[in-house]
Design an enzyme around this catalytic site. Structure first.
Site, PDB file in Angstrom:
ATOM      1  N   LEU A  99      45.785  27.947  29.533  1.00  0.00           N
ATOM      2  CA  LEU A  99      44.661  28.842  29.843  1.00  0.00           C
ATOM      3  C   LEU A  99      45.107  30.029  30.695  1.00  0.00           C
ATOM      4  O   LEU A  99      44.552  31.110  30.618  1.00  0.00           O
ATOM      5  CB  LEU A  99      43.587  28.077  30.624  1.00  0.00           C
ATOM      6  CG  LEU A  99      42.770  27.033  29.861  1.00  0.00           C
ATOM      7  CD1 LEU A  99      41.908  26.244  30.832  1.00  0.00           C
ATOM      8  CD2 LEU A  99      41.893  27.721  28.816  1.00  0.00           C
ATOM      9  N   ASP A 122      39.984  34.914  49.037  1.00  0.00           N
ATOM     10  CA  ASP A 122      40.648  35.511  47.878  1.00  0.00           C
ATOM     11  C   ASP A 122      39.618  35.844  46.813  1.00  0.00           C
ATOM     12  O   ASP A 122      39.820  35.609  45.627  1.00  0.00           O
ATOM     13  CB  ASP A 122      41.712  34.543  47.340  1.00  0.00           C
ATOM     14  CG  ASP A 122      42.753  35.257  46.489  1.00  0.00           C
ATOM     15  OD1 ASP A 122      42.693  36.498  46.395  1.00  0.00           O
ATOM     16  OD2 ASP A 122      43.605  34.572  45.896  1.00  0.00           O
ATOM     17  N   GLY A 128      48.957  29.740  37.062  1.00  0.00           N
ATOM     18  CA  GLY A 128      48.555  29.644  38.461  1.00  0.00           C
ATOM     19  C   GLY A 128      49.786  29.775  39.334  1.00  0.00           C
ATOM     20  O   GLY A 128      50.904  29.835  38.825  1.00  0.00           O
ATOM     21  N   GLU A 129      49.562  29.795  40.626  1.00  0.00           N
ATOM     22  CA  GLU A 129      50.681  29.979  41.538  1.00  0.00           C
ATOM     23  C   GLU A 129      51.665  28.825  41.476  1.00  0.00           C
ATOM     24  O   GLU A 129      52.869  29.000  41.592  1.00  0.00           O
ATOM     25  CB  GLU A 129      50.155  30.105  42.974  1.00  0.00           C
ATOM     26  CG  GLU A 129      51.263  30.372  43.939  1.00  0.00           C
ATOM     27  CD  GLU A 129      50.811  30.229  45.369  1.00  0.00           C
ATOM     28  OE1 GLU A 129      51.683  30.276  46.245  1.00  0.00           O
ATOM     29  OE2 GLU A 129      49.601  30.069  45.600  1.00  0.00           O
TER      30      GLU A 129
END
Ligand code: ADP
Ligand code: MG
Length: 859
Positions: A585, A704, A588-589
């Site tokens: 999808l 964030d 991410g980090e």
């Protein structure tokens, strides 16, 4: 924080945070505590120079000359965050050894070196150990940032690389420097020119320099005036907030300098103005009295002791001034110290003495007084009835100090000798002198106990003149205590500080050592972390209920240890076998975000998003970051916030979240700008404020908030995601690499977040304003290609992002309010939510209030 088990026993000399002054580089500035600057004396007097120029022009040219002369020191950047630092390093080419120094946003007084090694940034905390003493963890100790940076410019010594070029900024703060330039301010003080000095002091600090800045000889203006006996200058400087106890580059105060230069009148004035006579020379452990006595300056010594300096302090070799006076053949000083009668103590022993009391009882009594700093009592230890203990509160903890005896003198650790308990107590009520704080408020023994456990006789024999020939006067006996401590022969029972006495200054936060109880309960938070993780990660066996229960317990323990808020009770631990993975999808980090299916124990199928923790992110700190998100999310349940369904222990460890079908709002804005009616934007905005109100109610700060972290379930439902809170401020640089398209979080940050690293609901509101702007520009990059530094400049100049074309005046007004410079001027999410829900168009499908998010659209 309430005190429970941290009833601490203390050692005075242990307040040094491992500081070792022997490590200090040795050079000429240390050779004497004060030296006159001969070069300076050859220069024309200030008054002469000012005949041909106005003072203003003179000060200006001096500032410019300073920057020019000290070009090699322009590596300082003030209070910028890690992200901004990183940005500056990248802007300057990320060459090997490129560095800058900035103020730490996490600990007051500390600084940080940000540097580039192998193309990657690294950050090293420069710890401030009090005054202007600094070091990088495990590295040598330095006076001043200038000395520290200079050292690492010549050798890496523990850093990954030697410091080379720097990002040009400003000069380091003058008070954090060991030596600087001799400015007009210093000159006026050295020349004793009060008129010019007072005119200089009328100018702004940026023009005349900090009043406590050190000159080329490492002296402050106050040191210079004290070394010359310029009383009116001393007064003027003190009236202008000069720090009376400021250290010169030899580590001593103006009072000390006045004693070493034979200026009794300076000494008297400084004592009258509350200078601290207990501050020690960092190497020798001498206080001003040692200095005055050794040099035979009897007037200085008199002023010191008459104004309350203790007569029998000890240096790092345990010598008192009287011993030094004898050794250096100063008979008049021997007799002064011998015959001096200190004033009678004001508070009787009965005002604080409690008789036998154990630590926990002492703790209770002190707690009953609210643990205010300096609240204290004196007791005997039930285990050692002959030993007196001072129990005191400081920084919401209780410390216990054994009061030792030697040749009828009382003392604490390496502190001065006193002949009576009251004198000792009064000394520490006047001066901190190595204790964690000054004693302030004595606690009286409860009256019910007075009968059988009366304290020691409160009458000290302070009138008796001390006899000669001993280390400290011996005929003045300690008060006859009910259970008298040993008076002769026996060694003090307290273990000696592992650190030599000379190292005790300056005193950073106390590190204490037990004197009474050998074992102390360990902190509940220290034992589990990493071990729990490895246990979790190594236990991927089957799906038996037992195993899952165990995993759940372990995970809960691990998560409990993750700092920050959140809950663990409702956390579902999901069996890896119930998960099937699908397509990617997003990134991410910590790893890939995958689509997937979870079939729960009842056989129900759920479409899920699996946020994975890659195995190369298995360091505890990164796992902590990863689990922090789970900890926050599992306590959240709101229509406008992405739901966490559980955690799969793996490996890989995964956060299992509800699948939010349309993915990231930012992608959607960029990919389908023409298909999005602006009405939808306001609906999503309303939903975001609704989620943020809920978050605020739950006392979470998102940190964030940005279009990239809003997910769309449908055209009618937006959800807030990405609760990895610490990443905005945390230890992981990958975060910035993980954000795509050069999207610098700085551009979403409120000024206070940039400058101080502080985040609040109001700073979230600022970010919300930027998110709104992203929405109405259909995914434009805020501030375009501007660098972080340029953005800061713009904001400081009062400029803000421009009005997006699709935004109405009212939309833009809302954004502008979110970007009010002062946090308190920004609207709250509640207000934002209210005004978004007021819009006629949305009233039909918007309900104010938590938990009932707007999601149904009237067609
Ligand atoms: P990071 O914390 O590393 O920024 P995010 O939580 O923002 O990670 O996720 C990265 C990307 O993965 C998102 O931009 C989105 O495209 C996708 N994603 C994350 N969570 C979900 C979810 N619950 N449903 C659908 N997509 C998701
Ligand atoms: Mg994200």
């Amino acid at each position: 924080m309430p005190v429970t088990m941290n009833d601490q026993s203390g050692m005075r000399g242990a307040f040094n945070n491992g500081m070792n002054f022997a490590e200090l580089p040795n050079d000429d500035l240390y050779s004497s505590v004060y030296a006159f600057d001969d070069d300076e004396r050859k220069k024309p007097r200030l008054r002469e120079s000012l005949k041909s120029s106005s003072l203003e022009a003179y000060l200006c040219s001096d500032v410019i000359q300073g920057k020019d002369e000290e070009k090699e020191l322009l590596w300082y950047h003030g209070r910028i965050t890690r992200d901004v630092a990183l940005h500056f390093l990248q802007e300057n080419g990320s060459t090997e050894g490129l560095f800058l120094v900035r103020e730490s946003t996490s600990r007051n007084g500390d600084y940080v070196i940000s540097l580039i090694h192998n193309g990657c940034p690294a950050h090293f905390q420069i710890q401030c150990l009090g005054d202007f003493y600094f070091r990088i963890e495990n590295g040598p100790l330095f006076q001043g940032l200038d000395q520290l940076v200079n050292y690492y410019q010549t050798s890496a010594d523990g850093l990954p690389t030697q410091l080379k070029a720097f990002c040009a900024g400003d000069l380091p703060p003058s008070t954090a420097r060991r030596a600087g330039r001799t400015t007009p301010l210093h000159r006026a003080a050295m020349e004793g020119d009060k008129d010019i000095l007072s005119k200089i002091l009328e100018h702004d600090e940026s023009l005349r320099g900090h009043i406590d800045s050190r000159n080329a000889m490492g002296q402050t203006a106050l040191h210079e005036a004290s070394a010359r006996g310029f009383l009116s200058i001393i007064n003027l400087l003190l009236d202008n907030d000069a720090n009376i106890n400021c250290k010169n580059s030899s580590g001593v105060s103006p009072l000390y300098v006045s004693c070493s230069t034979k200026h009794p009148e300076s000494c008297q004035l400084l004592m009258k103005k509350n200078a601290d006579p207990t501050q020690r020379h960092p190497r020798t452990g001498w206080v001003p009295l040692h200095e005055a006595v050794t040099r035979g300056y009897i007037q200085c010594a008199k002023h010191l002791i008459m104004a309350g300096a203790p007569c029998h302090p000890r240096n790092s070799s345990n010598e008192t001034p009287m011993e030094l006076a004898r050794r250096y053949n100063q008979p008049s000083l021997v007799s002064l110290l011998k015959n001096f009668l200190p004033p009678a103590p004001q508070i009787p022993v009965s005002g604080y003495y409690h008789g036998p009391l154990d630590r926990s009882q002492a703790l209770e009594r002190i707690q009953a007084h609210g643990l205010a700093d300096g609240v204290f009592l004196v007791r005997t230890s039930p285990h050692k009835p002959r030993v007196y203990v001072l129990s005191m509160a400081a920084s919401a903890s209780v410390y216990n100090f054994e009061i030792q005896t030697k040749s009828e003198n009382l003392y604490i650790d390496d502190g001065p000798y006193f002949t009576a308990l009251e004198m000792l107590i009064e000394h520490y009520m006047k001066y901190e002198d190595g204790l964690p704080t000054k004693l302030t408020q004595p606690i009286r023994k409860p009256s019910s106990e007075h009968d059988n456990n009366a304290g020691p006789n409160s009458r000290p024999s302070h009138r008796n003149p001390p006899s000669d020939g001993v280390r400290a006067p011996s005929c003045v006996k300690p008060p006859p205590l009910r259970s008298p401590p040993p008076t002769t022969g026996r060694k003090a029972m307290q273990p000696q500080s592992a650190v030599p006495a000379a190292q005790k200054y300056p005193p950073p936060p106390p590190r204490v050592q037990s004197v009474e109880d050998q074992e102390r309960p360990s902190s509940p938070t220290t034992t589990q972390g990493p071990r729990a993780f490895s246990r979790i990660l190594s236990s991927i066996r089957g799906n038996e209920k037992k195993e899952m229960d165990r995993q759940r317990r372990e995970l809960q323990k691990a998560i409990q240890n993750v700092p920050g808020g959140g809950c663990t009770e409702d956390l579902q631990v999901i069996d890896a076998k119930q998960i099937s993975k699908g397509k990617e999808l997003g990134q991410g980090e910590f790893g890939t975000v995958l689509e997937g299916t979870w079939r729960d124990s009842r056989g129900h199928k759920h479409s899920v998003a699996l946020k994975t923790l890659l195995t190369d992110h298995m360091h505890t700190s990164q796992q902590n970051e990863f689990l922090r998100e789970a900890k926050v999310m599992c306590s959240l349940n709101h229509k406008c916030i992405v739901r966490l369904l559980g955690v799969c222990v793996g490996p890989p460890m995964m956060l299992v979240q509800e699948l939010v079908g349309m993915g990231s709002l930012l992608e959607h804005l960029l990919n389908h700008p023409s298909e999005i009616p602006e009405g939808d934007l306001r609906l999503w905005a309303a939903q975001i404020t609704s989620g943020m109100m809920y978050l605020e109610e739950k006392k979470f700060v998102h940190r964030d908030l940005a279009a990239r972290n809003i997910l769309l379930e449908s055209n009618e439902q937006a959800k807030i995601s990405d609760f990895g809170l610490s990443r905005a401020t945390g230890a992981n640089n990958d975060y910035y690499r993980a954000t795509t398209g050069g999207r610098w979080p700085v551009k979403w940050y409120a000024p206070e977040s940039i400058y101080y690293g502080t985040f609040s609901h109001s700073s979230d509101v600022w970010s919300f304003g930027v998110t709104l702007w992203e929405m109405f520009t259909y995914g434009d990059q805020p501030y375009g290609e501007l660098t972080g530094a340029e953005v800061i400049k713009r904001i400081e100049a009062g400029k803000r992002l421009e009005k997006p074309k699709a935004a109405k005046e009212t939309d833009y007004e809302m954004m502008m309010e979110c970007w009010s410079y002062k946090a308190e001027d920004r609207p709250t999410f509640y207000q934002l939510n209210l005004s978004l829900s007021k819009e006629e168009l949305y009233q039909g499908f918007y309900h104010a209030g938590f938990g009932q998010a707007p999601s149904k659209r009237k067609k």
